[in-house]
Design a protein around this motif. Structure first.
Motif, short mmCIF file in Angstrom:
data_model
loop_
_atom_site.label_atom_id
_atom_site.label_comp_id
_atom_site.label_asym_id
_atom_site.label_seq_id
_atom_site.Cartn_x
_atom_site.Cartn_y
_atom_site.Cartn_z
N GLU A 98 -6.87 3.15 -1.71
CA GLU A 98 -6.94 2.42 -3.16
C GLU A 98 -7.56 1.00 -2.90
O GLU A 98 -8.54 0.80 -3.67
N THR A 135 -6.45 0.78 3.01
CA THR A 135 -5.74 1.79 2.35
C THR A 135 -6.76 2.45 1.49
O THR A 135 -7.94 1.75 0.94
N GLU A 162 -11.30 3.98 5.05
CA GLU A 162 -10.36 3.22 4.35
C GLU A 162 -10.83 1.65 5.22
O GLU A 162 -10.03 1.22 5.94
#
Length: 415
Positions: free
Chosen positions: A144, A142, A138
């Motif tokens: 995403e 995050t 990450e």
């Protein structure tokens, strides 16, 4: 002495430096890639020293990862697979590195120097690694955002390489096109030179053949009459001298077009050249032939009209060649030149009373005609005309030519 190239202007210096840099990069790929790898390794080592992952193991992995790209342009696919394998080992060991940028460099190299299929396969493999790194480490906070960031770097590396490859193909196409244009230019120059040589050869044939025929005929006559009448022999030799001088002047004017020396006016090109002969010089030509003993006459029929310099030169050369053949190849005593104007056509007829070329003659000058008839046909063809030469119905030799002037081409006048 070789002149030195002028130094570049200040506004040209960036372009000169860029061109020099590209030339060095292309001629020394291994050295420049090794230098780039060394710079990336130094930066990555500084980052690693300030992170919490510094250890002998991480230093070895990062050094191996970055060192591989030193040979990226020599073996693009092999280097990409090697860096991918090292990256997979790094992921299994569980520590991120700034040296992972070497994977992007390897992908860019594959896209720039390999086929698009290989580039897409490499991008897909690296994207799988980006997913694994985003989930495990990450780097953007995050999963995403990390995946979006890493995917963007993969796409950027891929499209940068594809753009460079497209530009290289375009430059290669431009180089090939320039090479072909240069070849075509050379071929066109050779064709133009061959055409000019043919034109000069035809002009020289007309000038030399006619003048030498006159000179030989006058010299033979002088040799015969000098025993009985020395005064008449001297007069004939004077005519020989005049014919030789005229031939020399014509040849100088003809060959003067090959000169490239500056003219007296300061402009490059031929200087002092006499104009090409035309209809006005036909009288002098016939007088010159008449001095050899051949009774030559000129008759003009129909109202005259401007023919143009090229057409006038063609008419003059046809008459000159026909009269030369009458002197060289036949025992003709008379020759009649008839010029018929029929706007927009002009017809030339030269008839003599000698035997056809090839038939035996008493002078020993008979024989088949040379390339003169071919030259006449070429000249007439340039003016959409026709030419015929052969024995006349009532005896002798007959040359007939018809030329169409440019005035005919916009709207053809029936003959």
């Amino acid at each position: 002495m070789t002149e030195l190239a002028p130094p570049p202007r200040p506004e040209e210096i960036p372009g000169v430096l860029f061109a020099s840099g590209r030339r060095v990069v292309r001629t020394h790929p291994l050295a420049t890639d090794a230098l780039a790898a060394a710079v990336l390794l130094a930066l990555s080592t500084v980052w690693l020293a300030g992170s919490g992952f510094a250890s002998p193991r991480t230093i070895v992995v990062q050094t191996a990862l970055i060192a591989a790209i030193a040979a990226r342009r020599i073996w693009p696919s092999a280097v990409f697979l090697l860096t991918s394998a090292i990256g997979l080992g790094q992921w299994l060991l569980g520590f991120p590195l700034m040296g992972d940028a070497a994977l992007l460099v390897a992908l860019y190299t594959v896209a720039a120097h390999q086929s698009r299929l290989r580039a897409l396969l490499a991008a897909g493999l690296l994207e799988a690694g980006a997913v694994m790194a985003a989930v495990k480490w990450e780097p953007a906070g995050t999963p995403e955002r990390s995946l979006l960031f890493l995917t963007a770097t993969v796409v950027a590396a891929l499209f940068t390489g594809l753009t460079v490859a497209s530009g290289s193909r375009y430059l290669a196409w431009m180089d090939e096109r320039a090479r072909r244009l240069e070849i075509e230019r050379d071929q066109q120059a050779e064709i133009a030179a061959a055409a000019e040589r043919t034109r000069i050869a035809r002009e020289l044939h007309d000038i030399v053949s006619h003048s030498l025929s006159v000179v030989i005929t006058l010299a033979d006559a002088a040799a015969i009459v000098s025993r009985a009448d020395p005064g008449q022999g001297a007069e004939a030799m004077t005519e020989v001298s005049e014919a030789g001088r005229r031939a020399l002047a014509d040849m100088r004017a003809m060959l003067g077009v090959l000169r490239t020396d500056p003219s007296p006016s300061g402009l490059a090109g031929p200087s002092g050249l006499a104009p090409q002969p035309g209809m006005a010089e036909l009288g002098a030509l016939v007088e010159q032939v008449r001095a050899t003993g051949l009774a030559a006459e000129v008759a003009v029929e129909g109202p005259s009209f401007p023919l143009g310099a090229a057409a006038e030169l063609t008419v003059y050369r046809i008459v000159q060649e026909a009269l030369t053949n009458a002197l060289r190849h036949a025992e003709a005593r008379r020759a009649l030149v008839t010029i018929t104007y029929d706007n927009p056509e002009v017809r030339v007829r030269v008839a003599d009373d000698g035997p056809a070329p090839g038939q035996p003659t008493g002078s020993g000058q008979g024989g088949a005609p040379g390339h003169g008839l071919d030259g006449m046909r070429e000249r007439v063809a340039l003016h959409d005309g026709t030419l015929s030469a052969g024995p006349a119905a009532g005896g002798g030799w007959l040359v007939e030519a018809m030329l169409r002037t440019p005035a005919l081409r916009p709207g053809r006048v029936p003959a």
